[in-house]
Design an enzyme around this catalytic site. Structure first.
Site, PDB file in Angstrom:
ATOM      1  N   ARG A 172       0.905  -1.400  -0.027  1.00  0.00           N
ATOM      2  CA  ARG A 172      -0.148   0.117  -0.047  1.00  0.00           C
ATOM      3  C   ARG A 172       0.974   1.299  -0.127  1.00  0.00           C
ATOM      4  O   ARG A 172       2.194   1.088   0.270  1.00  0.00           O
ATOM      5  CB  ARG A 172      -0.777   0.176   1.197  1.00  0.00           C
ATOM      6  CG  ARG A 172      -0.986  -0.842   2.154  1.00  0.00           C
ATOM      7  CD  ARG A 172      -1.576  -1.004   3.289  1.00  0.00           C
ATOM      8  NE  ARG A 172      -2.302   0.168   3.820  1.00  0.00           N
ATOM      9  CZ  ARG A 172      -1.938   1.105   4.787  1.00  0.00           C
ATOM     10  NH1 ARG A 172      -0.708   0.947   5.182  1.00  0.00           N
ATOM     11  NH2 ARG A 172      -2.316   2.387   5.022  1.00  0.00           N
ATOM     12  N   ARG A 176      -3.249  10.485   2.547  1.00  0.00           N
ATOM     13  CA  ARG A 176      -4.270  10.916   3.488  1.00  0.00           C
ATOM     14  C   ARG A 176      -5.062  12.126   2.792  1.00  0.00           C
ATOM     15  O   ARG A 176      -4.311  13.211   2.574  1.00  0.00           O
ATOM     16  CB  ARG A 176      -3.596  11.553   4.729  1.00  0.00           C
ATOM     17  CG  ARG A 176      -3.000  10.529   5.512  1.00  0.00           C
ATOM     18  CD  ARG A 176      -2.654  10.886   6.905  1.00  0.00           C
ATOM     19  NE  ARG A 176      -1.774   9.754   7.572  1.00  0.00           N
ATOM     20  CZ  ARG A 176      -0.683   9.967   8.109  1.00  0.00           C
ATOM     21  NH1 ARG A 176      -0.469  11.249   8.832  1.00  0.00           N
ATOM     22  NH2 ARG A 176      -0.045   9.082   8.904  1.00  0.00           N
ATOM     23  N   ARG A 255      19.184  -5.843   3.398  1.00  0.00           N
ATOM     24  CA  ARG A 255      19.736  -4.570   3.249  1.00  0.00           C
ATOM     25  C   ARG A 255      20.486  -4.066   4.328  1.00  0.00           C
ATOM     26  O   ARG A 255      20.207  -4.168   5.583  1.00  0.00           O
ATOM     27  CB  ARG A 255      18.763  -3.744   2.675  1.00  0.00           C
ATOM     28  CG  ARG A 255      18.199  -3.790   1.222  1.00  0.00           C
ATOM     29  CD  ARG A 255      17.594  -2.686   0.817  1.00  0.00           C
ATOM     30  NE  ARG A 255      15.953  -2.759   1.643  1.00  0.00           N
ATOM     31  CZ  ARG A 255      15.942  -1.454   2.146  1.00  0.00           C
ATOM     32  NH1 ARG A 255      16.741  -0.319   2.039  1.00  0.00           N
ATOM     33  NH2 ARG A 255      14.708  -1.397   2.707  1.00  0.00           N
ATOM     34  N   ARG A 286      18.025  10.076   2.926  1.00  0.00           N
ATOM     35  CA  ARG A 286      17.622  11.070   3.912  1.00  0.00           C
ATOM     36  C   ARG A 286      18.521  11.388   4.827  1.00  0.00           C
ATOM     37  O   ARG A 286      19.910  11.124   4.592  1.00  0.00           O
ATOM     38  CB  ARG A 286      16.759  10.100   5.195  1.00  0.00           C
ATOM     39  CG  ARG A 286      15.772   9.057   4.682  1.00  0.00           C
ATOM     40  CD  ARG A 286      14.971   8.618   5.803  1.00  0.00           C
ATOM     41  NE  ARG A 286      15.488   7.400   6.363  1.00  0.00           N
ATOM     42  CZ  ARG A 286      14.911   6.637   7.193  1.00  0.00           C
ATOM     43  NH1 ARG A 286      13.681   7.155   7.677  1.00  0.00           N
ATOM     44  NH2 ARG A 286      15.375   5.511   7.776  1.00  0.00           N
ATOM     45  N   GLU A 311      22.176   9.405   5.359  1.00  0.00           N
ATOM     46  CA  GLU A 311      21.927   7.777   5.344  1.00  0.00           C
ATOM     47  C   GLU A 311      21.818   7.401   3.755  1.00  0.00           C
ATOM     48  O   GLU A 311      21.352   7.944   2.759  1.00  0.00           O
ATOM     49  CB  GLU A 311      20.361   7.627   6.008  1.00  0.00           C
ATOM     50  CG  GLU A 311      20.161   6.142   5.860  1.00  0.00           C
ATOM     51  CD  GLU A 311      18.706   5.730   6.647  1.00  0.00           C
ATOM     52  OE1 GLU A 311      18.360   6.384   7.438  1.00  0.00           O
ATOM     53  OE2 GLU A 311      17.939   5.191   6.150  1.00  0.00           O
ATOM     54  N   TYR A 359      11.621  -7.819   9.767  1.00  0.00           N
ATOM     55  CA  TYR A 359      11.675  -6.449  10.060  1.00  0.00           C
ATOM     56  C   TYR A 359      10.639  -6.320  11.256  1.00  0.00           C
ATOM     57  O   TYR A 359       9.330  -6.565  11.394  1.00  0.00           O
ATOM     58  CB  TYR A 359      11.281  -5.283   9.027  1.00  0.00           C
ATOM     59  CG  TYR A 359      11.476  -4.056   9.697  1.00  0.00           C
ATOM     60  CD1 TYR A 359      12.676  -3.515   9.936  1.00  0.00           C
ATOM     61  CD2 TYR A 359      10.336  -3.570  10.313  1.00  0.00           C
ATOM     62  CE1 TYR A 359      12.702  -2.295  10.566  1.00  0.00           C
ATOM     63  CE2 TYR A 359      10.374  -2.156  11.057  1.00  0.00           C
ATOM     64  CZ  TYR A 359      11.812  -1.665  11.148  1.00  0.00           C
ATOM     65  OH  TYR A 359      11.576  -0.464  11.806  1.00  0.00           O
ATOM     66  N   ASP A 361       9.389  -3.650  14.359  1.00  0.00           N
ATOM     67  CA  ASP A 361       9.583  -2.376  15.274  1.00  0.00           C
ATOM     68  C   ASP A 361       9.863  -2.619  16.710  1.00  0.00           C
ATOM     69  O   ASP A 361       9.656  -3.807  17.096  1.00  0.00           O
ATOM     70  CB  ASP A 361       8.349  -1.645  15.058  1.00  0.00           C
ATOM     71  CG  ASP A 361       8.453  -0.789  13.873  1.00  0.00           C
ATOM     72  OD1 ASP A 361       9.542  -0.056  13.581  1.00  0.00           O
ATOM     73  OD2 ASP A 361       7.130  -0.244  13.278  1.00  0.00           O
TER      74      ASP A 361
HETATM   75  P1  FDA Z   1      18.565  -5.904  17.655  1.00  0.00           P
HETATM   76  O1  FDA Z   1      19.478  -6.403  16.599  1.00  0.00           O
HETATM   77  O2  FDA Z   1      18.153  -4.881  18.288  1.00  0.00           O
HETATM   78  O3  FDA Z   1      19.511  -7.100  18.721  1.00  0.00           O
HETATM   79  C1  FDA Z   1      20.249  -8.426  18.464  1.00  0.00           C
HETATM   80  C2  FDA Z   1      21.591  -8.169  19.231  1.00  0.00           C
HETATM   81  O4  FDA Z   1      22.262  -9.470  19.021  1.00  0.00           O
HETATM   82  C3  FDA Z   1      22.498  -7.264  18.869  1.00  0.00           C
HETATM   83  O5  FDA Z   1      23.015  -6.480  19.776  1.00  0.00           O
HETATM   84  C4  FDA Z   1      23.898  -8.222  18.221  1.00  0.00           C
HETATM   85  O6  FDA Z   1      24.990  -7.487  18.550  1.00  0.00           O
HETATM   86  C5  FDA Z   1      23.704  -9.435  18.930  1.00  0.00           C
HETATM   87  N1  FDA Z   1      24.164 -10.811  18.331  1.00  0.00           N
HETATM   88  C6  FDA Z   1      24.137 -10.870  17.004  1.00  0.00           C
HETATM   89  N2  FDA Z   1      24.811 -12.033  16.894  1.00  0.00           N
HETATM   90  C7  FDA Z   1      25.363 -12.572  17.944  1.00  0.00           C
HETATM   91  C8  FDA Z   1      26.503 -13.326  18.375  1.00  0.00           C
HETATM   92  N3  FDA Z   1      26.984 -14.157  17.343  1.00  0.00           N
HETATM   93  N4  FDA Z   1      26.876 -13.393  19.758  1.00  0.00           N
HETATM   94  C9  FDA Z   1      26.567 -12.287  20.582  1.00  0.00           C
HETATM   95  N5  FDA Z   1      25.488 -11.523  20.187  1.00  0.00           N
HETATM   96  C10 FDA Z   1      25.059 -11.433  19.006  1.00  0.00           C
HETATM   97  N6  FDA Z   1      11.876   0.400  15.417  1.00  0.00           N
HETATM   98  C11 FDA Z   1      10.972   1.427  15.792  1.00  0.00           C
HETATM   99  O7  FDA Z   1      10.145   0.863  16.610  1.00  0.00           O
HETATM  100  N7  FDA Z   1      11.149   2.565  15.452  1.00  0.00           N
HETATM  101  C12 FDA Z   1      12.166   3.104  14.771  1.00  0.00           C
HETATM  102  O8  FDA Z   1      11.999   4.301  14.270  1.00  0.00           O
HETATM  103  C13 FDA Z   1      12.938   1.989  14.121  1.00  0.00           C
HETATM  104  N8  FDA Z   1      14.031   2.652  13.412  1.00  0.00           N
HETATM  105  C14 FDA Z   1      14.855   1.571  12.860  1.00  0.00           C
HETATM  106  C15 FDA Z   1      16.061   1.842  11.982  1.00  0.00           C
HETATM  107  C16 FDA Z   1      16.702   0.966  11.422  1.00  0.00           C
HETATM  108  C17 FDA Z   1      17.990   1.491  10.434  1.00  0.00           C
HETATM  109  C18 FDA Z   1      16.546  -0.251  11.941  1.00  0.00           C
HETATM  110  C19 FDA Z   1      17.715  -1.332  11.126  1.00  0.00           C
HETATM  111  C20 FDA Z   1      15.703  -0.827  12.859  1.00  0.00           C
HETATM  112  C21 FDA Z   1      14.763   0.072  13.281  1.00  0.00           C
HETATM  113  N9  FDA Z   1      13.967  -0.307  14.249  1.00  0.00           N
HETATM  114  C22 FDA Z   1      12.804   0.851  14.648  1.00  0.00           C
HETATM  115  C23 FDA Z   1      13.597  -1.460  14.639  1.00  0.00           C
HETATM  116  C24 FDA Z   1      14.621  -1.981  15.895  1.00  0.00           C
HETATM  117  O9  FDA Z   1      16.008  -1.479  15.813  1.00  0.00           O
HETATM  118  C25 FDA Z   1      14.363  -3.420  16.317  1.00  0.00           C
HETATM  119  O10 FDA Z   1      12.811  -3.526  16.497  1.00  0.00           O
HETATM  120  C26 FDA Z   1      15.030  -4.040  17.424  1.00  0.00           C
HETATM  121  O11 FDA Z   1      16.336  -3.522  17.247  1.00  0.00           O
HETATM  122  C27 FDA Z   1      14.669  -5.281  17.618  1.00  0.00           C
HETATM  123  O12 FDA Z   1      15.458  -5.802  18.562  1.00  0.00           O
HETATM  124  P2  FDA Z   1      16.082  -7.424  18.607  1.00  0.00           P
HETATM  125  O13 FDA Z   1      16.466  -7.826  19.931  1.00  0.00           O
HETATM  126  O14 FDA Z   1      15.261  -8.166  17.860  1.00  0.00           O
HETATM  127  O15 FDA Z   1      17.360  -7.062  17.630  1.00  0.00           O
END
Ligand code: FDA
Length: 378
Positions: A172, A176, A255, A286, A311, A359, A361
């Site tokens: 979508r 608005r 990505r 951005r 970015e 993905y 949030d």
């Molecule tokens: P997350 O990636 O945060 O944590 C995983 C952890 O595992 C990392 O710290 C990593 O180092 C660790 N890890 C990986 N492999 C490992 C290994 N082998 N040994 C030890 N540790 C290891 N959400 C939102 O609500 N509003 C927003 O505006 C945004 N904006 C945004 C921008 C961008 C560019 C991204 C990529 C993402 C967002 N998000 C977001 C999403 C948000 O980042 C996401 O919801 C959280 O990171 C999810 O948390 P996780 O714990 O799943 O992963």
């Protein structure tokens, strides 16, 4: 130790906090030098401006349980996110709304007139039977708005022409027919008053939680590595699922983004937190200006310096931070294969955005961790 959590992002922290409250002894490991995963932020040293290290993070949710939960660790400001877009040297409000339409067509359409115009322009293609992203986009909002705000922006995000991209990337394109340009529609929205890192650290601040940073689960020189612990203790794994299985069913594609930081000697660079650059001639997608996320930090805001991130978006190699799942048909097959492999791992629970290749949030990561805790681990 009763539970090992691999990854200290919001998913891992939520599991660890719940388990600790329930009396379990939890160890969290993270390969980075800090906790908090991608939500981590820190003060830029010369200005004190809070910078979101892995891309701008805005908290928003309509989930009452998640909102109640996060408020145990932090208060939120009343920040409301708004995004603008600079197209051919003119600034427009996003998401596309009546203001954008009237400015773009140099008109004063009523909601009904604007609706009729966009429906007529969208008639060029049937969005449902579109064979590529360009046809889908035009079928949703018409050629003029698609070409101005979406086509080249998406091409930059994917390094691929919109005609070569699958229609499925966009389901979508909200338009608005009011002047409302609040970016999120959720009931609750705001930024953590003392910053993300204070919030994330409070979640781990519990006598039953031990955090070990700079510790990689696959590094066999540290005692909590995969081969030593699987089957010995329950594990919640939030790292990349393909890495866990040594890419047995292929590497999943992601990505990534590159953030180019600059400290500028001016009080205000762009007057807002996020400006999109949808035209092909700007190499970035951005620009973020971090002080605008916290206008209530008056002294920091008023200083004659500001921090921006340009970015850039591209496909990730294995050495890059994985940010957004590409989700090709091959990836989807891979995810299914990994899910099956995962089901065979004794007492290992895969969660979070990397562990499930989705993905998520922040509020979704927290909500999904609360469900995993309640349904599988408690
Ligand atoms: P997350 O990636 O945060 O944590 C995983 C952890 O595992 C990392 O710290 C990593 O180092 C660790 N890890 C990986 N492999 C490992 C290994 N082998 N040994 C030890 N540790 C290891 N959400 C939102 O609500 N509003 C927003 O505006 C945004 N904006 C945004 C921008 C961008 C560019 C991204 C990529 C993402 C967002 N998000 C977001 C999403 C948000 O980042 C996401 O919801 C959280 O990171 C999810 O948390 P996780 O714990 O799943 O992963």
């Amino acid at each position: 130790m009763d539970l090992l959590v691999v990854g200290s992002g919001l998913f891992g922290l939520t599991i660890a906090e719940r388990a600790a409250e329930a009396g379990r002894k939890v160890t969290i490991i993270d390969r980075r030098h800090h906790l908090g995963g991608n939500a981590y932020s820190e003060a830029e040293p010369t200005t004190g401006i809070e910078v979101h290290r892995y891309g701008a993070h805005l908290f928003h949710t309509s989930n009452e349980t998640v909102w109640e939960y996060v408020n145990r660790f932090t208060k939120f400001t009343n920040y409301q996110h708004r995004v603008y877009s600079t197209h051919k040297g003119i600034v427009y409000p996003l998401p596309i709304n009546l203001g954008t339409i009237n400015q773009f067509f140099d008109a004063a359409y009523t909601p009904a007139e604007a609706r009729a115009l966009i429906a007529e322009q969208a008639g060029e293609f049937d969005a449902h039977s579109a064979t590529n992203l360009e046809e889908r986009g035009i079928g949703l909002i018409g050629r003029p708005l698609f070409e101005a705000f979406i086509r080249d922006y998406t091409a930059k995000q994917w390094q691929t022409d919109a005609r070569e991209l699958p229609a499925s990337i966009i389901s979508r394109l909200p338009v608005r027919y009011t002047y409302d340009n609040r970016y999120f529609n959720d009931t609750y929205e705001g930024l953590p008053v003392d910053g993300y890192t204070a919030w994330l650290e409070r979640m781990a601040d519990h006598k039953n939680i031990e955090v070990k940073l700079s510790t990689d689960f696959f590094d066999e020189s540290q005692p909590l590595h995969k081969k030593a612990v699987v089957g010995q203790v329950p594990i919640v794994y939030t790292g990349p699922v393909d890495r866990y299985f040594d890419y047995e069913a292929g590497a999943l594609s992601w990505r990534t983004i590159d953030l180019e930081e600059e400290v500028l000697d001016i009080q205000d660079f762009q007057g807002t937190s996020v400006m999109n650059y949808p035209d092909a001639d700007a190499p970035y997608t951005r620009i973020h200006e971090f002080k605008h996320f916290h206008p209530e930090r008056k002294e920091i805001f008023a200083q004659e310096k500001t921090v921006i991130h340009r970015e850039f978006s591209r496909f990730a190699t294995r050495d890059d931070e994985p940010y957004y799942p590409v989700n090709t048909p091959t990836d989807r097959e891979g995810v299914l294969a990994y899910r099956e492999l995962g089901a065979g791992e004794k007492d290992v629970h895969f969660g979070g955005r990397l562990g499930t290749y989705q993905y998520l949030d922040m509020h979704m990561a927290i909500g999904s961790a609360l469900s995993m805790w309640n349904n599988q681990l408690a």
